[in-house]
Scaffold this active site. Structure first.
Site, PDB file in Angstrom:
ATOM      1  N   HIS A 122     -41.222 -27.724  35.784  1.00 46.78           N
ATOM      2  CA  HIS A 122     -41.538 -28.708  34.762  1.00 46.78           C
ATOM      3  C   HIS A 122     -40.896 -30.071  35.362  1.00 46.78           C
ATOM      4  O   HIS A 122     -39.915 -29.938  36.195  1.00 46.78           O
ATOM      5  CB  HIS A 122     -40.808 -28.504  33.445  1.00 46.78           C
ATOM      6  CG  HIS A 122     -40.945 -29.576  32.294  1.00 46.78           C
ATOM      7  ND1 HIS A 122     -40.222 -30.621  32.300  1.00 46.78           N
ATOM      8  CD2 HIS A 122     -41.610 -29.447  31.279  1.00 46.78           C
ATOM      9  CE1 HIS A 122     -40.594 -31.093  31.108  1.00 46.78           C
ATOM     10  NE2 HIS A 122     -41.475 -30.473  30.274  1.00 46.78           N
ATOM     11  N   ASP A 198     -33.415 -23.020  34.608  1.00 44.27           N
ATOM     12  CA  ASP A 198     -33.993 -23.703  33.549  1.00 44.27           C
ATOM     13  C   ASP A 198     -34.469 -22.613  32.684  1.00 44.27           C
ATOM     14  O   ASP A 198     -35.441 -22.101  32.777  1.00 44.27           O
ATOM     15  CB  ASP A 198     -35.310 -24.772  33.951  1.00 44.27           C
ATOM     16  CG  ASP A 198     -36.079 -25.279  33.008  1.00 44.27           C
ATOM     17  OD1 ASP A 198     -35.595 -25.119  31.722  1.00 44.27           O
ATOM     18  OD2 ASP A 198     -36.714 -26.231  33.397  1.00 44.27           O
ATOM     19  N   GLN A 201     -37.784 -22.157  28.456  1.00 44.62           N
ATOM     20  CA  GLN A 201     -38.934 -21.201  28.035  1.00 44.62           C
ATOM     21  C   GLN A 201     -38.688 -19.793  27.749  1.00 44.62           C
ATOM     22  O   GLN A 201     -39.317 -18.995  27.250  1.00 44.62           O
ATOM     23  CB  GLN A 201     -40.137 -21.493  28.785  1.00 44.62           C
ATOM     24  CG  GLN A 201     -40.902 -22.554  28.905  1.00 44.62           C
ATOM     25  CD  GLN A 201     -41.529 -23.063  27.693  1.00 44.62           C
ATOM     26  OE1 GLN A 201     -41.884 -22.253  27.013  1.00 44.62           O
ATOM     27  NE2 GLN A 201     -41.266 -24.227  27.332  1.00 44.62           N
ATOM     28  N   LYS A 224     -36.808 -25.352  21.231  1.00 48.76           N
ATOM     29  CA  LYS A 224     -37.756 -24.570  21.723  1.00 48.76           C
ATOM     30  C   LYS A 224     -37.248 -23.043  21.098  1.00 48.76           C
ATOM     31  O   LYS A 224     -37.921 -22.114  21.648  1.00 48.76           O
ATOM     32  CB  LYS A 224     -38.020 -24.466  23.228  1.00 48.76           C
ATOM     33  CG  LYS A 224     -38.631 -25.986  23.719  1.00 48.76           C
ATOM     34  CD  LYS A 224     -38.516 -25.839  25.147  1.00 48.76           C
ATOM     35  CE  LYS A 224     -39.412 -27.236  25.780  1.00 48.76           C
ATOM     36  NZ  LYS A 224     -40.472 -27.772  25.219  1.00 48.76           N
ATOM     37  N   CYS A 361     -46.418 -31.438  31.773  1.00 51.84           N
ATOM     38  CA  CYS A 361     -45.296 -31.994  32.531  1.00 51.84           C
ATOM     39  C   CYS A 361     -44.962 -31.240  33.816  1.00 51.84           C
ATOM     40  O   CYS A 361     -43.939 -31.116  34.441  1.00 51.84           O
ATOM     41  CB  CYS A 361     -43.974 -32.140  31.806  1.00 51.84           C
ATOM     42  SG  CYS A 361     -44.125 -33.118  30.488  1.00 51.84           S
TER      43      CYS A 361
END
Length: 405
Positions: A122, A198, A201, A224, A361
């Site tokens: 991203h 990261d 998700q 999220k 993104c």
């Protein structure tokens, strides 16, 4: 399957509404999830019964606010199996967490050093490192996914004795591909690099154990994972957090200030300048409690079964390019040759089906795939098989309609 999403849906009142005369089918969960009643109640309770600033006040409400605020830190630390609550730093979200790291590590980089990321990233895990490379003379290197959507059998050579930072997504937000994270982290650690994951998700779907991953930093956002917007987490090992220069300075993050010098506070407060997003932190803790109250493996299996079902239906229909894996993902990312994504999205929206159309993104990844963007349907624990089929039916209707024009 044993899991029944209908038992959870009453906790999400927003899903009961209609959109343009159709039942709302919300499949944009990779962008943001809806919030269950326990999260909404926790936020409302703060404003109704607790509202005060934390740490600084010496009165009843401030004590209550501080206790709830720090209890939330304990909850999140337990949620990701952090060894201590001081390893949890509050931020506005994944983007601020990564920018905090890119700024905080800058003093350790010099010209010729290397920052390694993957081609799945991203922009939030790309642009801060790109700009850090520009500022320091370091080199940004990319560990690529192949044109077949797979990782090279041998990617060890991307990790060199000049690799200072390795930053990788846990799961791609754009196409749902997982990284072989443990292997990559091991290669990076062998080179002495700082490691960042990261997890934006991942945390809503997978149980995350930062001690098992053994990464230096792990970052994610509340919105999220059924929590509020504007709040996120930067987890770090003690030694890694200690070397960070504070990204922001001001109140709360100091022990003593004179006109000549400032003595910074201890962790975690040294990296938390100003009044924090107190109600967001409390809401995020409630989201963690909500997830922990569920059979998380059952939730994951259900979400993956929805994505797999959609993949199967659309693959059999033909004429659709699907970029996400057939299995072990919770989203389906696709395009239809010679059809504009926004036209497809507009038709789906007119029928009450909410998905995401665009680059997600991830411009470089889209360029590698040879498309301007994709249409993405992403699933959460409250989605039903009827909604998965509704998406397929409406999408295929849209394709037929646009082909006739």
């Amino acid at each position: 399957m044993a899991f029944d999403p209908l038992l959870l849906r009453p906790l999400f009142p927003i899903l009961a509404q209609s959109a343009y005369g159709h039942p709302l089918t919300y499949l944009d969960n990779a962008a943001t999830t809806q919030k269950p009643l326990p999260v909404l109640d926790a936020i409302q309770d703060y404003y109704r019964n607790i509202n005060a600033n934390v740490h600084r006040g010496a009165h009843f409400l401030s004590d209550r606010a501080t206790n709830r605020f720090e209890q939330a830190r304990d909850t999140v630390a337990s949620f990701i199996n952090a060894p201590e609550q001081s390893h949890v730093i509050w931020t506005k979200g994944t983007t601020e967490s990564i920018n905090t790291l890119a700024y905080g590590l800058e003093h350790l980089l010099e010209k010729g050093d290397e920052i390694l990321i993957t081609s799945l990233e991203h922009h939030a895990n790309l642009v801060p490192w790109q700009q850090l490379a520009f500022r320091t003379g370091a080199r940004l290197r990319i560990l690529p996914l192949t044109s077949n959507g797979e990782w090279e059998p041998e990617f060890r050579h991307y990790f060199t004795d000049r690799t200072r930072i390795f930053a990788a997504t846990h799961i791609s937000n754009a196409i749902g591909v997982s990284t072989p994270l443990q292997i990559m982290l091991d290669h990076a650690k062998q080179q002495g690099a700082f490691t960042l994951v990261d997890g934006a998700q991942a945390v809503a779907h997978y149980p995350v154990d930062v001690q098992a991953l053994d990464c230096d930093f792990y970052v994610f956002s509340g919105h999220k994972m059924y929590g509020p917007t504007g709040v996120g987490v930067l987890y770090g090992k003690s030694h890694a957090l200690e070397v960070l220069l504070p990204y922001q300075t001001g109140g709360e993050m100091v022990r003593h200030v004179s006109y000549q010098a400032t003595e910074f506070n201890i962790l975690p407060y040294r990296l938390e300048a100003g009044t924090p997003h107190i109600e967001g932190v409390i809401g995020l803790a409630a989201a963690c409690d909500f997830l922990c109250s569920q059979d998380r493996l059952a939730l994951l299996a259900w979400e993956q079964s929805l994505a797999s079902h959609v993949y199967s239906r659309l693959h059999k229909a033909g004429g659709i390019d699907i970029y996400s894996p057939e299995k072990n993902t919770t989203l389906v990312s696709l395009s239809v040759p010679h059809m504009h994504l926004l036209d497809l999205n507009a038709y789906l929206d007119s029928q009450g089906v909410a998905v995401r159309a665009g680059s997600h993104c991830a411009h470089p990844l889209m360029a590698q795939l040879g498309v301007a963007g994709t249409l993405r349907a992403s699933f959460a624990c409250y989605n039903t098989m009827a909604e998965a089929n509704r998406f397929c039916d409406v999408l295929l209707d849209a394709i037929d309609l646009l082909n006739d024009e």
